[in-house]
Design an enzyme around this catalytic site. Structure first.
Site, PDB file in Angstrom:
ATOM      1  N   ILE A 243       0.846  -1.199   0.000  1.00  0.00           N
ATOM      2  CA  ILE A 243       0.000   0.000   0.000  1.00  0.00           C
ATOM      3  C   ILE A 243       0.879   1.247   0.000  1.00  0.00           C
ATOM      4  CG2 ILE A 243      -1.635   1.356   1.400  1.00  0.00           C
ATOM      5  CD1 ILE A 243      -2.744  -1.456   2.328  1.00  0.00           C
ATOM      6  N   GLU A 244       1.871   1.277   0.881  1.00  0.00           N
ATOM      7  CA  GLU A 244       2.778   2.427   0.968  1.00  0.00           C
ATOM      8  C   GLU A 244       3.531   2.635  -0.346  1.00  0.00           C
ATOM      9  OE1 GLU A 244       5.045   5.413   3.330  1.00  0.00           O
ATOM     10  OE2 GLU A 244       3.830   3.901   4.335  1.00  0.00           O
ATOM     11  N   THR A 245       3.995   1.545  -0.951  1.00  0.00           N
ATOM     12  CA  THR A 245       4.759   1.636  -2.194  1.00  0.00           C
ATOM     13  C   THR A 245       3.913   2.169  -3.342  1.00  0.00           C
ATOM     14  OG1 THR A 245       6.230  -0.157  -1.515  1.00  0.00           O
ATOM     15  CG2 THR A 245       6.090   0.302  -3.883  1.00  0.00           C
TER      16      THR A 245
END
Length: 143
Positions: free
Chosen positions: A63-65
């Protein structure tokens, strides 16, 4: 209408992940549409919990990436982004030996913040396994 303010090829985006957690978990950006960014990650020994299913922390890193790459590409040319909040709802398990596919779409693209939704699907069945959201701060890049 296309939302991207920075133009990079998929190869350039993926090359920027060398020697990072993204590369270690084998996350690869696979597609850019006019208003979304997609990537995939294997469910393997690097991304599984001891019971042989996808680890929630690996989903959070995905998700962060995806959200961060999307936010960076949608930010003005001289601006960067940093994550300031992330959440993930784990909906279904994915067994080792499969892949997951994530799709990042914007909920809000502002001058000082972005909010991106990232949905992660099991590759074989297209079943939703995780839904997340990341909030990004837009910052002036240090050149």
């Amino acid at each position: 209408m296309e939302i991207w303010k920075k133009k990079f090829t998929l190869e350039e985006i993926n090359e920027s992940s060398k020697n990072t957690a993204t590369e270690n978990l084998e996350i690869v950006i696979t597609k850019l549409t006019e208003n979304s960014l997609e990537g995939q990650m294997p469910v393997n020994e690097k991304t599984c919990q001891p019971k042989g299913i996808l680890h929630g922390g690996a989903s959070a890193l995905m998700i962060e990436t995806l959200g961060s790459f999307a936010g960076y590409l949608a930010a003005p040319i001289n601006d960067g982004i940093v994550g300031i909040e992330i959440n993930a709802n784990h909906i279904a398990g994915v067994k080792k030996g499969n892949y997951v596919r994530g799709v990042a779409t914007p909920l809000h693209i502002g001058k000082t913040t972005h909010v991106w939704e990232v949905k992660i699907y099991e590759n074989d069945t297209n079943k939703l396994c995780c839904a997340g959201r990341i909030t990004l701060a837009v910052i002036k890049e240090q050149i």
